[in-house]
Design a protein around this motif. Structure first.
Motif, PDB file in Angstrom:
ATOM      1  N   LYS A 327      11.385 -29.211  15.774  1.00 40.81           N
ATOM      2  CA  LYS A 327      12.466 -28.437  16.707  1.00 40.81           C
ATOM      3  C   LYS A 327      13.206 -27.817  15.484  1.00 40.81           C
ATOM      4  O   LYS A 327      13.361 -26.490  15.710  1.00 40.81           O
ATOM      5  CB  LYS A 327      12.497 -28.739  17.853  1.00 40.81           C
ATOM      6  CG  LYS A 327      11.997 -29.599  19.330  1.00 40.81           C
ATOM      7  CD  LYS A 327      12.784 -30.162  19.879  1.00 40.81           C
ATOM      8  CE  LYS A 327      11.706 -30.146  21.242  1.00 40.81           C
ATOM      9  NZ  LYS A 327      12.252 -30.848  22.374  1.00 40.81           N
ATOM     10  N   GLU A 328      14.524 -28.190  14.483  1.00 37.45           N
ATOM     11  CA  GLU A 328      14.235 -27.876  13.912  1.00 37.45           C
ATOM     12  C   GLU A 328      14.108 -26.985  13.244  1.00 37.45           C
ATOM     13  O   GLU A 328      14.966 -25.645  12.873  1.00 37.45           O
ATOM     14  CB  GLU A 328      15.795 -28.202  13.559  1.00 37.45           C
ATOM     15  CG  GLU A 328      16.259 -29.537  14.169  1.00 37.45           C
ATOM     16  CD  GLU A 328      16.938 -31.159  13.546  1.00 37.45           C
ATOM     17  OE1 GLU A 328      18.391 -31.375  13.576  1.00 37.45           O
ATOM     18  OE2 GLU A 328      16.478 -31.200  12.745  1.00 37.45           O
ATOM     19  N   ILE A 329      12.482 -26.842  12.775  1.00 36.21           N
ATOM     20  CA  ILE A 329      12.372 -26.193  12.028  1.00 36.21           C
ATOM     21  C   ILE A 329      11.655 -24.927  12.527  1.00 36.21           C
ATOM     22  O   ILE A 329      11.842 -23.842  11.908  1.00 36.21           O
ATOM     23  CB  ILE A 329      10.804 -26.803  11.635  1.00 36.21           C
ATOM     24  CG1 ILE A 329      10.830 -27.945  10.435  1.00 36.21           C
ATOM     25  CG2 ILE A 329       9.927 -26.146  10.475  1.00 36.21           C
ATOM     26  CD1 ILE A 329      11.729 -27.386   9.384  1.00 36.21           C
ATOM     27  N   ASP A 330      11.532 -24.852  13.891  1.00 34.44           N
ATOM     28  CA  ASP A 330      11.262 -24.226  14.568  1.00 34.44           C
ATOM     29  C   ASP A 330      11.839 -23.069  14.628  1.00 34.44           C
ATOM     30  O   ASP A 330      11.954 -21.413  15.153  1.00 34.44           O
ATOM     31  CB  ASP A 330      11.250 -24.091  16.461  1.00 34.44           C
ATOM     32  CG  ASP A 330       9.614 -24.926  16.115  1.00 34.44           C
ATOM     33  OD1 ASP A 330       8.965 -24.705  15.265  1.00 34.44           O
ATOM     34  OD2 ASP A 330       9.949 -25.738  17.509  1.00 34.44           O
ATOM     35  N   ILE A 331      13.552 -23.306  14.437  1.00 33.94           N
ATOM     36  CA  ILE A 331      14.926 -22.390  14.380  1.00 33.94           C
ATOM     37  C   ILE A 331      15.047 -21.099  13.464  1.00 33.94           C
ATOM     38  O   ILE A 331      14.342 -20.278  13.562  1.00 33.94           O
ATOM     39  CB  ILE A 331      16.178 -22.794  14.486  1.00 33.94           C
ATOM     40  CG1 ILE A 331      16.160 -24.347  15.796  1.00 33.94           C
ATOM     41  CG2 ILE A 331      17.148 -22.377  14.362  1.00 33.94           C
ATOM     42  CD1 ILE A 331      17.331 -24.983  15.915  1.00 33.94           C
ATOM     43  N   SER A 332      14.370 -22.154  12.196  1.00 36.21           N
ATOM     44  CA  SER A 332      14.400 -20.900  11.172  1.00 36.21           C
ATOM     45  C   SER A 332      13.347 -20.148  11.507  1.00 36.21           C
ATOM     46  O   SER A 332      13.379 -19.101  11.015  1.00 36.21           O
ATOM     47  CB  SER A 332      14.288 -21.612   9.915  1.00 36.21           C
ATOM     48  OG  SER A 332      15.626 -22.568   9.019  1.00 36.21           O
TER      49      SER A 332
END
Length: 873
Positions: A327-332
């Motif tokens: 999910k944190e990867i998704d932000i980028s």
């Protein structure tokens, strides 16, 4: 009621089904539907990606995702002063520091606009050919808005100078010109760099830890970034190589998470500088390994990693090890795709207005005219006095002179005009060419000295000295690799070795200028027994062999090899050159090294009416992370700001002839030429002027253009005036805090006419803002431009504040005798100061307001007056 409710639900279901059927009949996926919002389209696209595909998009060279029809995209492109490094001929404007010397936001806006148009043309043409490589995209990693705090920094030439206000004003104009005002689409994407405390040295940028006070951070290093991020809404930011307060800038809690994302509310994408994430664990030693570094960078908001060896597998492992979540990867990934959607990359061709731009815009007349205009606007007249008493000032020169001597290492050099981060224009004007075009006078040209010494290389122009298999010239073997392995892609005969290729340029059907190697082979048969020298200029890398013995291996700058040869004997010459990406440049000349005393050169030109010496330095000495280690220069930076001694010694000999000597200085930074300032009648600072630089310089020298450039940096007398280069404190740096007497102050510049200031009014407006008016009159005999500058001095502060600060400027044109009233508004931010804790608050007490053609209380204001008024807030 129940029947009505059921009927309503049924209608909704039917409507949704109809929309769904309609959607699927035209688009395979919702992200392809241009009628949906960008946010919805991005959410849909990212939801369709695997983790591996997401991580693959987080590098500058993002691969295609064929199953979703997503093309490959390379984020890395440059347009510092015109589109750079492409395989097309483009317009080359003056270097950034020169554009800052124009003090003209309108010109900078138009330059960025034209660059975006040329960039779109290149992108569109490349897309039609199926090309998606580096330097072909629409995401430009510029402008560089770091503060040029120390003249020793080699990359200072890429900035808009030392002042936060001027940098912010020019940077905002650039961003707005490049990105455009279309309500839906970006014309191109700008990138403010390098966030945020970064300005050399180059030699330790991957290990250095910058530490500054809260006051300096918010008073000097952050204001321009705030201007571009908060006010101009720039779409990209690049974080810096160095550490800040112990953390790599791309992983800084304060810079990235708190200031950039929380306080500035930045929603665009962030890219690392190239190789910067690897520095976390390789050089900064703040992280144990690649996976920790890559995860921490993303968690701090670094969305794109620029690297030849990106942390693809490291980031995947970081997810599997629980150091970062998908999910944190998704932000980028969403931030990155949002930019690509805003550029119209996933919409039908006909919907994006910029898709119609074709290559006919490249170097068109309007763009070329602006390049000339800005080169003229950037020139700063530093000194202009009579050569003999009772005579008029030496400049402008008469076109009726009989004989003019043009001397110096930069006089005939076209390359010096391009600075760094450049593209190739079709034509470049040198100073020598510009002067020749202005007059019928006899022109005597002598190089005289090199930039740093008096050992001058003089080429032998005789192609018959080299042959291969009985034919004049060289056999050239081209390889699509940098190791020369396997058979060459093709071979051909070439008369000499002198090439310039943009990155990716098609050289032949089987090869392009990227990751390329070329081997030239010939036999050299000298016509006399003597000492010869090869001069080798080669970017990336090269090796020179004589009779199969390696005699020279060069990096990215000039190299010389001197050897003895016998008449009639055959010598096998082999040059291997390799290029990775960026411009490809290679040149090999045969000649002799000539060393002459300055007096000998002066003797040859003593009968000239005037001597024009074109010297200074060049981007082959100052720049980014360069392999230069000679006296006064280190790694792209300088260790001494004095003009190289060889040049001063030659000018002393030229002055001794009794003829007037005009010094034309080319540099991207301040030079401490104290002897020249004290002894020569005229000095002109011309920077690196772009494709029209030589023509513009000649226009000023001969009076076809009245100079009005103003210094965007302080010219100090000596390196002894400066604090340690690695000290980021602003004490005694730049005009805002320097307590000494400069050689030439920030904001300074002369004219061929004079200006008078009067009728100053300070009007209080709503919300305690101010409006300042002043009448400016051209009291001279010719038309000219003036840069009206407004400075504020807070007289009652009980903590550290600048000596004075620029808070407004306007460049105006006045005919002889004409007057104009100039009005500059000051808002609440202009009327604020930064305290020791970095907090911004309104100025209280006495405030001195000064308007004029430069800073107040400076003895050099010979062509302009200043006017002051003190008010109480």
């Amino acid at each position: 009621m129940k029947k009505q409710f059921k009927l309503s639900i049924l209608l909704v279901i039917i409507t949704v089904a109809t929309i769904t059927i309609s959607f699927h009949s035209k688009y395979k996926y919702p992200f392809q539907d241009p009628t949906l919002s960008i946010e919805n389209r991005v959410d849909n696209l990212v939801s369709l990606l695997t983790l591996e595909e997401k991580v693959g998009q987080m590098v500058n060279n993002a691969p295609a995702i064929k199953r979703l029809e997503i093309p490959a995209y390379n984020w890395w492109n440059e347009t510092l002063h015109g589109v750079a490094r492409s395989p097309y001929h483009v317009t080359s404007y003056p270097q950034a520091i020169a554009m800052a010397a124009t003090w003209d936001t309108t010109s900078l806006f138009q330059m960025a606009n034209f660059s975006a148009l040329e960039g779109r043309a290149i992108y569109n043409d490349s897309k039609r050919q199926g090309k998606t490589g580096i330097y072909l995209g629409l995401t430009y990693w510029t402008p560089n808005i770091n503060i040029f705090r120390d003249p020793r920094w080699g990359r200072g030439q890429e900035t808009y100078g030392e002042d936060p206000y001027l940098t912010g004003a020019l940077g905002k104009s650039f961003v707005r010109g490049l990105e455009g005002d279309n309500p839906k689409y970006l014309k191109a994407s700008a990138c403010a760099k390098h966030f945020a405390v970064h300005s050399g040295p180059e030699w330790n940028r991957s290990t250095y830890n910058a530490e500054v006070s809260s006051h300096d951070l918010w008073d000097t290093y952050l204001p321009a970034f705030r201007d571009l991020i908060v006010d101009a809404k720039v779409s990209g930011v690049m974080c810096a190589y160095n550490r800040f307060e112990g953390q790599p800038c791309c992983g800084s809690d304060l810079l990235m998470n708190d200031i950039l994302r929380n306080q500035f509310k930045f929603t665009g994408y962030v890219t690392s500088d190239c190789g910067g994430i690897g520095h976390f664990y390789k050089t900064h030693k703040t992280h144990p390994d690649a996976e920790s570094a890559s995860a921490d960078a993303v968690l701090h908001g670094t969305d794109c990693e620029c690297s030849n060896q990106p942390s693809y597998f490291a980031l995947l492992k970081a997810v599997s090890d629980g150091k970062i979540t998908e999910k944190e990867i998704d932000i980028s990934v969403k931030r990155l795709f949002t930019i690509r959607f805003r550029l119209g990359m996933f919409d039908p061709e006909e919907m994006v207005p910029f898709n119609k731009i074709d290559t006919s815009v490249l170097e068109n007349k309007e763009h070329q005219a602006l390049a000339l205009k800005m080169a003229r606007q950037s020139i700063v007249l530093l000194k202009n006095e009579p050569f003999v008493k009772s005579a008029k000032n030496i400049l402008p020169l008469s076109k009726n002179l009989k004989k003019i001597a043009v001397i110096g290492p930069n006089a005939a050099d076209e390359e010096v005009m391009l600075a760094n981060y450049y593209g190739y224009p079709s034509k470049i004007s040198s100073i020598l060419e510009g002067i020749k075009s202005k007059t019928n006078a006899q022109i005597i040209y002598e190089k005289g000295v090199n930039l740093t010494d008096n050992q001058v290389f003089k080429p032998i122009k005789d192609n018959q000295l080299f042959n291969f298999n009985g034919k004049n010239g060289f056999q050239a073997a081209y390889f699509q690799n940098t190791t020369f392995k396997g058979e060459p892609a093709f071979t051909r005969q070439e008369p000499n070795i002198d090439h310039q290729w943009g990155d990716g340029e098609q050289i032949a059907d089987k090869i392009i200028a990227r990751n390329m190697g070329v081997r030239w082979t010939a036999n050299f048969v000298p016509q006399e027994t003597t000492t010869y020298t090869f001069e080798l200029k080669a970017d990336d890398g090269s090796r020179l062999f004589i009779n199969d013995k390696k005699v020279k291996e060069a990096g990215t700058r000039n190299g010389y090899y001197t050897f003895n040869a016998e008449k009639g004997k055959s010598y096998k010459i082999v040059l291997e050159y390799w290029q990775y990406s960026d411009n490809a440049e290679v040149k090999l000349d045969l000649g002799k090294i000539i060393t002459e005393k300055p007096e000998t050169i002066a003797e040859r030109v003593k009968d000239a009416d005037v001597i024009i010496f074109a010297g200074g330095i060049s981007a082959r000495l100052e720049g980014e992370d360069m392999p230069v280690e000679i006296d006064g220069f280190k790694g792209g930076d300088r260790t001494n700001i004095a003009l190289p001694k060889a040049q001063t010694e030659l000018m002393k000999a030229l002055k001794a002839t009794g003829k007037p000597v005009i010094f034309v200085n080319l540099s991207g930074s301040a030079i401490g030429f104290q002897w020249e300032a004290a002894n020569l009648p005229a000095i002109v600072q011309v920077w690196y002027g772009g494709q029209a630089g030589g023509e513009a310089i000649a226009d000023v020298l001969f009076g076809d253009y009245n100079p009005a450039g103003r210094l965007p940096i302080t010219f100090y007398k000596s390196v002894d005036d400066l604090p340690d280069f690695q000290d980021y404190k602003m004490d005694n740096r730049t005009y805002r805090y320097f307590k000494g007497e400069p050689l030439y102050p920030f904001g300074f510049g002369l004219s061929y006419t004079r200006f008078k200031y009067g009728n100053m009014e300070v009007i209080r407006t709503e919300k305690d803002n101010l409006k300042v008016k002043v009448k400016v009159t051209n009291t001279g005999k010719i038309a000219g431009e003036e840069v009206v500058q407004l400075y504020l001095t807070h007289q009652n502060s009980d903590f550290k504040t600048p000596i004075r600060s620029l808070k407004g400027f306007k460049r105006i044109n006045l005919k002889s005798g004409e007057s104009k009233t100039v009005e500059i508004a000051l808002n609440s931010r202009d009327l604020s100061e930064v305290d020791a804790d970095g907090k911004i608050f309104p100025i209280k007490g006495n405030l001195q307001i000064t308007m004029g053609g430069g800073q107040p209380s400076r003895s050099m204001l010979k062509n302009s007056s200043v006017i002051e008024k003190t008010i109480n807030l």
